[in-house]
Design an enzyme around this catalytic site. Structure first.
Site, PDB file in Angstrom:
ATOM      1  N   LYS A 170       3.344   4.401  -1.215  1.00 27.27           N
ATOM      2  CA  LYS A 170       3.426   5.344  -2.336  1.00 27.27           C
ATOM      3  C   LYS A 170       4.756   6.081  -2.214  1.00 27.27           C
ATOM      4  O   LYS A 170       4.937   6.941  -1.348  1.00 27.27           O
ATOM      5  CB  LYS A 170       2.282   6.353  -2.325  1.00 27.27           C
ATOM      6  CG  LYS A 170       0.916   5.758  -2.634  1.00 27.27           C
ATOM      7  CD  LYS A 170       0.176   5.364  -1.388  1.00 27.27           C
ATOM      8  CE  LYS A 170      -1.209   4.829  -1.724  1.00 27.27           C
ATOM      9  NZ  LYS A 170      -1.868   4.254  -0.545  1.00 27.27           N
ATOM     10  N   HIS A 176      -8.931  11.336   1.125  1.00 31.49           N
ATOM     11  CA  HIS A 176      -8.054  10.175   1.018  1.00 31.49           C
ATOM     12  C   HIS A 176      -6.727  10.402   1.753  1.00 31.49           C
ATOM     13  O   HIS A 176      -5.903   9.498   1.857  1.00 31.49           O
ATOM     14  CB  HIS A 176      -7.789   9.860  -0.462  1.00 31.49           C
ATOM     15  CG  HIS A 176      -7.135   8.548  -0.702  1.00 31.49           C
ATOM     16  ND1 HIS A 176      -5.811   8.422  -1.068  1.00 31.49           N
ATOM     17  CD2 HIS A 176      -7.613   7.279  -0.613  1.00 31.49           C
ATOM     18  CE1 HIS A 176      -5.504   7.152  -1.215  1.00 31.49           C
ATOM     19  NE2 HIS A 176      -6.571   6.433  -0.947  1.00 31.49           N
ATOM     20  N   ASP A 226      16.908  10.384  -8.572  1.00 34.75           N
ATOM     21  CA  ASP A 226      18.352  10.652  -8.469  1.00 34.75           C
ATOM     22  C   ASP A 226      18.885  10.589  -7.038  1.00 34.75           C
ATOM     23  O   ASP A 226      19.957  11.134  -6.757  1.00 34.75           O
ATOM     24  CB  ASP A 226      18.689  12.003  -9.102  1.00 34.75           C
ATOM     25  CG  ASP A 226      18.550  11.966 -10.626  1.00 34.75           C
ATOM     26  OD1 ASP A 226      18.463  10.866 -11.188  1.00 34.75           O
ATOM     27  OD2 ASP A 226      18.527  13.051 -11.247  1.00 34.75           O
ATOM     28  N   ASP A 276       0.191  19.684  18.194  1.00 31.12           N
ATOM     29  CA  ASP A 276       0.841  20.697  19.033  1.00 31.12           C
ATOM     30  C   ASP A 276       1.825  21.611  18.307  1.00 31.12           C
ATOM     31  O   ASP A 276       2.736  22.162  18.936  1.00 31.12           O
ATOM     32  CB  ASP A 276       1.565  20.011  20.201  1.00 31.12           C
ATOM     33  CG  ASP A 276       0.619  19.300  21.151  1.00 31.12           C
ATOM     34  OD1 ASP A 276      -0.599  19.553  21.073  1.00 31.12           O
ATOM     35  OD2 ASP A 276       1.099  18.493  21.956  1.00 31.12           O
ATOM     36  N   LYS A 322      -3.947  10.902   4.714  1.00 36.18           N
ATOM     37  CA  LYS A 322      -3.680  10.226   5.986  1.00 36.18           C
ATOM     38  C   LYS A 322      -2.655  11.067   6.740  1.00 36.18           C
ATOM     39  O   LYS A 322      -1.457  10.874   6.601  1.00 36.18           O
ATOM     40  CB  LYS A 322      -3.135   8.812   5.768  1.00 36.18           C
ATOM     41  CG  LYS A 322      -3.964   7.938   4.787  1.00 36.18           C
ATOM     42  CD  LYS A 322      -3.443   8.005   3.403  1.00 36.18           C
ATOM     43  CE  LYS A 322      -3.968   6.925   2.479  1.00 36.18           C
ATOM     44  NZ  LYS A 322      -5.380   6.731   2.377  1.00 36.18           N
ATOM     45  N   HIS A 360       0.828  -1.213   0.000  1.00 34.90           N
ATOM     46  CA  HIS A 360       0.000   0.000   0.000  1.00 34.90           C
ATOM     47  C   HIS A 360       0.863   1.264   0.000  1.00 34.90           C
ATOM     48  O   HIS A 360       0.342   2.361   0.141  1.00 34.90           O
ATOM     49  CB  HIS A 360      -0.916  -0.025   1.233  1.00 34.90           C
ATOM     50  CG  HIS A 360      -2.057   0.930   1.183  1.00 34.90           C
ATOM     51  ND1 HIS A 360      -2.194   1.972   2.075  1.00 34.90           N
ATOM     52  CD2 HIS A 360      -3.129   1.015   0.356  1.00 34.90           C
ATOM     53  CE1 HIS A 360      -3.293   2.647   1.814  1.00 34.90           C
ATOM     54  NE2 HIS A 360      -3.871   2.094   0.764  1.00 34.90           N
TER      55      HIS A 360
END
Length: 351
Positions: A92, A270, A97, A277, A272, A90
């Site tokens: 991404k 979508h 470089d 603080d 996350k 899952h």
């Protein structure tokens, strides 16, 4: 930014995504990758078979390899059942470089950049890293790659300063991390729990799915009861109706403990993100659900004392203005509603 950085790549591009989906975004990226491969740039792609199986043509891998692009298909479907199919990649990750990296919630598909979406405005998040923190992403990628195709024993040729000799300006602590279901530590959940338990003033959270185990639910409730201003932002338009109902089943106990819950009325969230603080944040791929916390390979970036925390907070503030706050009277409290919610929770690890 990522497209422009790919166009300027001189040495290698690594891509690892749960979903690659044919469309305008992929077509633009693919043209760049074809051009770069002809220039001699090394290109590797990892994508999850279950995540992408309905979105790509049958000859996808063959076509990429013909263009000089190396590919690994993660945990491909085979004609027999296996519990291992629950363990999906899952993550991404984009690395260019060795010193430029991207991480966040968005896959490669038109809806993730809000080009086409049936769910209203698609809200996602991601961060660009430059400098030493990118090395963590590179090691994550190469570890995954070499689990399937042993290519190199030495990762140093892909190091941060191999193709960028100058030092980078420091901006707080930036720590990309990965989580795997194959060890004995639920790192993603542990990081989230530490943020919740250490919060003193406020905690803002984006999550598309809210399917909590008892430990996470208790931590959120206790933090709220000790005075932490906790604000959860979830989608107002669902992508999966049963999961949306399951998400809503956790609203009542949280609201009664003082947690503020907002549904994004413009569309689907979508992203996350955790922010606490004005001190630290996590942006990554890890949903607040059973699959992300226990079954999937995931990753995220922890930031402490970074200037980008201001941007993350400003985004939260703007987003909450586009939300509807959910109150106790909006929750289903009749017997049959609570019974149905209880049944859904019992099957939540399977959803």
């Amino acid at each position: 930014y990522m497209i422009d950085d790919m166009k300027n790549a001189k040495h290698f591009i690594f891509l690892e995504y749960f979903i690659i989906k044919k469309g305008k975004l992929w077509n633009e990226i693919y043209e760049i990758l074809q051009s770069k491969a002809k220039e001699g740039v090394e290109i590797r792609i990892i994508y999850d078979d279950i995540g992408s199986i309905n979105h790509l043509p049958m000859n996808f891998v063959k076509k990429l390899k013909k263009d000089g692009i190396e590919v690994v298909v993660f945990n491909p479907m085979k004609p027999f059942l296996s519990l291992g199919y629950n363990n999906r990649d899952h993550r991404k990750i984009c690395i260019i470089d060795g010193y430029i990296g991207y991480n966040g919630g968005a896959n490669i598909g038109d809806e993730y950049v809000d080009l086409t979406s049936k769910l209203g405005h698609w809200k996602d998040s991601g961060i660009k890293l430059e400098g030493n923190a990118v090395w963590n992403l590179t090691v994550m990628f190469l570890n995954m790659w070499n689990s399937f195709r042993k290519t190199e024993d030495n990762y140093e040729p892909y190091g941060v300063h191999v193709h960028h000799k100058e030092p980078f300006q420091s901006d707080g602590v930036v720590q990309p991390f990965s989580d795997t279901p194959l060890d004995d530590e639920n790192l993603g959940e542990n990081i989230y729990l530490e943020i919740i338990n250490q919060a003193e003033d406020y905690l803002y959270i984006y999550t598309p799915y809210l399917i909590l185990d008892n430990e996470m639910l208790s931590a959120l409730k206790l933090a709220s009861k000790r005075g932490v201003d906790i604000r959860l932002v979830t989608p107002g338009i669902p992508d999966k109706k049963i999961i949306f109902r399951l998400t809503r089943s956790y609203y009542l106990p949280l609201i009664r403990a003082g947690v503020k819950i907002y549904e994004y009325k413009d569309g689907f969230v979508h992203a996350k993100n955790f922010l606490s603080d004005d001190k630290l944040a996590v942006v990554g791929t890890i949903n607040l659900d059973y699959r992300s916390l226990y079954l999937h390979f995931e990753c995220g970036t922890l930031m402490v004392g970074c200037s980008s925390l201001r941007d993350i907070k400003e985004d939260f503030v703007r987003t909450i203005e586009r939300c509807t706050q959910i109150r106790e009277e909006n929750c289903k409290t009749n017997f049959f509603g609570l019974l149905f919610d209880g049944i859904l929770r019992a099957f939540s690890p399977l959803l």
